[in-house]
Structure formats: C-alpha cells, structure tokens
Design a protein around this motif. Structure first.
Motif, PDB file in Angstrom:
ATOM      1  N   GLY A   1       0.796  -1.359   0.085  1.00 29.71           N
ATOM      2  CA  GLY A   1       0.121  -0.075   0.147  1.00 29.71           C
ATOM      3  C   GLY A   1       0.756   1.560  -0.043  1.00 29.71           C
ATOM      4  N   LYS A   2       2.286   1.120  -0.089  1.00 26.95           N
ATOM      5  CA  LYS A   2       2.997   2.270  -0.281  1.00 26.95           C
ATOM      6  C   LYS A   2       3.451   2.823  -1.592  1.00 26.95           C
ATOM      7  CE  LYS A   2       2.785   2.580   4.365  1.00 26.95           C
ATOM      8  NZ  LYS A   2       2.320   3.849   5.004  1.00 26.95           N
ATOM      9  N   GLY A   3       2.772   2.320  -2.793  1.00 29.96           N
ATOM     10  CA  GLY A   3       2.869   2.674  -4.126  1.00 29.96           C
ATOM     11  C   GLY A   3       1.942   3.839  -4.510  1.00 29.96           C
ATOM     12  N   GLN A   4       1.847   3.774  -5.651  1.00 28.50           N
ATOM     13  CA  GLN A   4       1.021   4.938  -6.440  1.00 28.50           C
ATOM     14  C   GLN A   4      -0.520   4.336  -6.279  1.00 28.50           C
ATOM     15  OE1 GLN A   4       1.807   7.552  -7.726  1.00 28.50           O
ATOM     16  NE2 GLN A   4       3.661   7.369  -8.774  1.00 28.50           N
ATOM     17  N   PRO A   5      -1.258   5.522  -6.084  1.00 33.86           N
ATOM     18  CA  PRO A   5      -2.588   5.330  -5.801  1.00 33.86           C
ATOM     19  C   PRO A   5      -3.451   4.747  -7.250  1.00 33.86           C
ATOM     20  CG  PRO A   5      -2.298   7.728  -5.983  1.00 33.86           C
ATOM     21  CD  PRO A   5      -0.890   7.146  -5.701  1.00 33.86           C
ATOM     22  N   GLY A   6      -4.476   4.151  -7.021  1.00 33.01           N
ATOM     23  CA  GLY A   6      -5.206   3.677  -8.222  1.00 33.01           C
ATOM     24  C   GLY A   6      -6.451   3.219  -7.898  1.00 33.01           C
ATOM     25  N   PRO A   7      -7.673   3.162  -8.860  1.00 35.56           N
ATOM     26  CA  PRO A   7      -8.818   2.769  -8.711  1.00 35.56           C
ATOM     27  C   PRO A   7      -9.031   1.511  -7.782  1.00 35.56           C
ATOM     28  CG  PRO A   7      -8.315   3.150 -11.153  1.00 35.56           C
ATOM     29  CD  PRO A   7      -6.939   2.969 -10.210  1.00 35.56           C
ATOM     30  N   GLY A   8      -8.100   0.559  -7.600  1.00 34.51           N
ATOM     31  CA  GLY A   8      -8.373  -0.352  -6.900  1.00 34.51           C
ATOM     32  C   GLY A   8      -7.371  -0.211  -5.522  1.00 34.51           C
ATOM     33  N   GLY A   9      -7.145   0.946  -5.474  1.00 37.24           N
ATOM     34  CA  GLY A   9      -6.294   1.022  -4.162  1.00 37.24           C
ATOM     35  C   GLY A   9      -4.920   1.213  -4.431  1.00 37.24           C
ATOM     36  N   ASN A  10      -4.044   1.426  -3.549  1.00 38.59           N
ATOM     37  CA  ASN A  10      -2.710   1.839  -3.765  1.00 38.59           C
ATOM     38  C   ASN A  10      -1.900   0.452  -4.064  1.00 38.59           C
ATOM     39  OD1 ASN A  10      -3.203   4.282  -2.944  1.00 38.59           O
ATOM     40  ND2 ASN A  10      -2.051   4.226  -1.189  1.00 38.59           N
ATOM     41  N   GLY A  11      -0.828   0.677  -4.883  1.00 42.07           N
ATOM     42  CA  GLY A  11       0.094  -0.245  -5.233  1.00 42.07           C
ATOM     43  C   GLY A  11       1.471  -0.350  -4.034  1.00 42.07           C
ATOM     44  N   ASP A  12       2.194  -1.192  -4.296  1.00 46.96           N
ATOM     45  CA  ASP A  12       3.151  -1.506  -3.205  1.00 46.96           C
ATOM     46  C   ASP A  12       4.590  -0.648  -3.488  1.00 46.96           C
ATOM     47  OD1 ASP A  12       1.334  -3.077  -1.983  1.00 46.96           O
ATOM     48  OD2 ASP A  12       2.074  -4.944  -3.069  1.00 46.96           O
ATOM     49  N   ALA A  13       5.451  -0.474  -2.449  1.00 51.17           N
ATOM     50  CA  ALA A  13       6.587  -0.031  -2.563  1.00 51.17           C
ATOM     51  C   ALA A  13       7.578  -1.354  -2.404  1.00 51.17           C
ATOM     52  CB  ALA A  13       7.072   0.896  -1.272  1.00 51.17           C
ATOM     53  N   ILE A  14       8.530  -1.439  -3.339  1.00 52.31           N
ATOM     54  CA  ILE A  14       9.425  -2.392  -3.500  1.00 52.31           C
ATOM     55  C   ILE A  14      10.767  -1.874  -3.155  1.00 52.31           C
ATOM     56  CG2 ILE A  14      10.161  -4.324  -4.945  1.00 52.31           C
ATOM     57  CD1 ILE A  14       7.391  -4.324  -4.472  1.00 52.31           C
ATOM     58  N   VAL A  15      11.301  -2.196  -2.091  1.00 55.15           N
ATOM     59  CA  VAL A  15      12.586  -1.850  -1.797  1.00 55.15           C
ATOM     60  C   VAL A  15      13.633  -2.824  -2.032  1.00 55.15           C
ATOM     61  CG1 VAL A  15      14.109  -0.994   0.316  1.00 55.15           C
ATOM     62  CG2 VAL A  15      11.562  -0.689   0.220  1.00 55.15           C
ATOM     63  N   THR A  16      14.721  -2.501  -2.791  1.00 50.84           N
ATOM     64  CA  THR A  16      15.905  -3.423  -3.138  1.00 50.84           C
ATOM     65  C   THR A  16      17.195  -2.928  -2.459  1.00 50.84           C
ATOM     66  OG1 THR A  16      14.857  -3.698  -5.390  1.00 50.84           O
ATOM     67  CG2 THR A  16      17.294  -4.281  -4.989  1.00 50.84           C
ATOM     68  N   ILE A  17      17.594  -4.016  -1.760  1.00 47.78           N
ATOM     69  CA  ILE A  17      18.722  -3.720  -0.523  1.00 47.78           C
ATOM     70  C   ILE A  17      19.995  -3.910  -1.435  1.00 47.78           C
ATOM     71  CG2 ILE A  17      19.791  -4.171   1.380  1.00 47.78           C
ATOM     72  CD1 ILE A  17      16.992  -4.840   2.534  1.00 47.78           C
ATOM     73  N   THR A  18      21.085  -2.823  -0.979  1.00 45.84           N
ATOM     74  CA  THR A  18      22.456  -3.065  -1.691  1.00 45.84           C
ATOM     75  C   THR A  18      23.298  -2.900  -0.088  1.00 45.84           C
ATOM     76  OG1 THR A  18      21.981  -1.921  -3.638  1.00 45.84           O
ATOM     77  CG2 THR A  18      24.175  -2.151  -2.524  1.00 45.84           C
ATOM     78  N   VAL A  19      23.997  -3.978   0.038  1.00 46.29           N
ATOM     79  CA  VAL A  19      24.837  -4.025   1.328  1.00 46.29           C
ATOM     80  C   VAL A  19      26.198  -3.718   0.834  1.00 46.29           C
ATOM     81  CG1 VAL A  19      25.917  -5.583   3.202  1.00 46.29           C
ATOM     82  CG2 VAL A  19      23.621  -6.300   2.204  1.00 46.29           C
TER      83      VAL A  19
END
Length: 307
Positions: free
Chosen positions: A185-203
């Motif tokens: 739910g931390k992505g872009q808003p849309g008619p069916g609800g918010n998308g997601d945020a996808i966090v890619t990690i670099t160590v």
C-alpha cells in the motif's frame, strides 16, 4: 512493459530458483551504483525489478500466464479494444456501439445477454462473466544502501517514501545485496487501491570485514612477541570489540573462531567470525636481527612441499 520472461531472459517454464537467479545476476550488472553514467542501465534495472516483482508472485504469474494481466500487472484489455475493429474508442460513447442509441448503457449487461450471462457460458467462455476488479496503482521501486555492520546485526533502517513520509524497516535475516522488501500500500494510488513499494537492498563493502555466507572473515595483525608468547588482544566485531586469547606459539595464518559474531541466518541464530592471525614483523629492526642471530630453527618447515 515487455514480456517479463523476456526481460529476465528466462523461459516461460522457468522455476522460481531460475527466475531468482536471473534477477540477481541482472540486478548486480545493472545496479545504478555501478552504472552512474549510464541512464539506460537504470531503466533496465527498473524493468527487471518490475519483471521479477511480477514473476516472483505466484498469483500474479499465474494471472499473466493466463493472459488476465499485462507485464505491468494491470488487467489485460479484452480483444478488439483500442484496435481497428468495431470496439474502437469508448464503448459508452460514439464508437462502434453508437447504434444502440443509449450513451448510458451498461455494456456489462449487454455482454451478459449475448454471451451467456454471469455464469460465463456460451461460445465465448468467461468473456461474459463479471468484469475484472479495478487495477491497483503502480508499484514504486526504491533502493536502500545498508552498511555492512547494519546488515549483519539487522539494525533498523529508515527510508523516505515518494510522498515525503518515512518508515522504519526491520532487515530480514540473511539480508544481502538484491534482497527485496515489499511495503504493501505504499505505492502509487489507483482505482483499486494503492500499489506497493518495492525496496531493493544493497549491502556496502567494509574496510576490513569480508562476508563468507553467514560468517565474517577478518585478518588480524599480531606482533611476533604476541604470537610466540601468547597474549590477550582486542578484536573488532560487528557487535563491538571483544578480547581474544592467542595461544603461545601461534603461526601466521592460524584460524580462530568467535561464535555467533556473523550474519543472522534465515533458520535462526547467527554465523561466526573467523579470525586469521597475521604475524606482522617490523622492517630493519636491529634488535630483532641480533636476537635471532643467536637462535636457529632446526626444523625443515618446507618438507611437506617436496623441496
């Protein structure tokens, strides 16, 4: 977006492991930190991340394989829409259905009458069934650089989202470069609800710690006196310094183990820190030369090498 299988360079029959392996290889190759002067690599990185996001989700992958969603995860358009046939344009307006004479007509009802109602029967199968749910907003990719020590100890990380808000993340056990975390739910808003945020990690790399699976390796300089006589010395770890007892008569290269001072493991517990002793001799030390001038070692220390 293009076919996610083509984007990752895998066959449609690829296993989850093959898909994950292909993504990791491309993510390391295309990561923006390695391609600061190549904007096309950043675009490709975003594409492969989106493709992996879809194919790593069993439900979404099945929907894509059935043609229910496109490569961006949006519901696929029924055949004919937007093309050159009678479905061109807005079906509620003046497109190919203008002959019905009712701008407010519910074409879901029309399709149900033509193709067998909500049961999805008739010659066109499920086309006359219920309409697809409204699509969610687009996912937003984020990159999160994490220090070596934070990754090993799973220290909380704070990330700033596109809307300016912040959120604290708990790193998963076994985190490594390429690990992804999904924030629902931390992505872009849309008619069916918010998308997601996808966090890619670099160590990030560390100046003297080296990762070896769940273990951490460290080369520890010691003096000749400490190696010969034995000593207690302070050793750095990702949790802070600890005291290590060096046995008398230790040779350079001797490996010692600090239990539980490595990376967190998915199955629980932590790996170890492996400390390799490295005897550091002073250069041009007259006193040491004089001392050794009165002592000789009768052993053939290279006998096992056949020389």
């Amino acid at each position: 977006m293009a076919d996610p299988y083509s984007t990752l360079g895998v066959a449609k029959s690829a296993s989850e492991a093959e898909i994950k392996s292909a993504y990791r290889k491309l993510a390391k190759e295309l990561h923006p930190d390695r391609n600061k002067d190549n904007p096309k690599a950043a675009e490709r990185f975003s594409d492969v991340t989106k493709a992996y996001d879809l194919l790593s989700d069993k439900a979404k992958r099945a929907q894509f394989d059935r043609g229910e969603i496109d490569g961006d995860g949006n519901p696929a358009m029924p055949f004919g829409y937007g093309g050159g046939g009678g479905f061109r344009g807005d079906p509620r307006g003046q497109g190919g259905f203008s002959g019905f004479g009712n701008d407010g007509a519910d074409f879901g009802d029309i399709f149900e009458g033509l193709f067998g109602g909500r049961g999805g029967g008739g010659p066109f199968g499920g086309f006359g069934g219920r309409s697809a749910p409204p699509p969610k907003g687009a996912n937003i990719p984020y990159r999160l650089p994490v220090s070596f020590i934070d990754a090993a100890t799973q220290a909380p990380q704070r990330i700033t989202l596109a809307d300016g808000g912040t959120i604290d993340l708990k790193l998963p056990a076994g985190v490594e470069t390429g690990t992804q975390m999904r924030l629902a739910g931390k992505g872009q808003p849309g008619p069916g609800g918010n998308g997601d945020a996808i966090v890619t990690i670099t160590v990030k790399d560390h100046p003297f710690f080296v990762r070896d699976g769940a273990n951490i390796r460290l080369d520890l300089p010691v003096t000749l006196a400490e190696a010969v006589k034995g000593a207690k010395v302070k050793v750095p770890t990702v949790d802070g310094p600890v005291m290590l007892s060096i046995p008398a008569g230790s040779s350079s290269g001797k490996l010692m183990r600090l239990k539980g001072k490595g990376f967190g493991q998915k199955g629980g517990g932590r790996g170890d820190q492996l400390v390799r002793l490295m005897v550091d001799l002073p250069a041009d030390d007259a006193a040491l030369v004089k001392l050794l001038g009165e002592w000789s070692d009768p052993r053939d220390v290279r006998a096992d090498l056949g020389v």
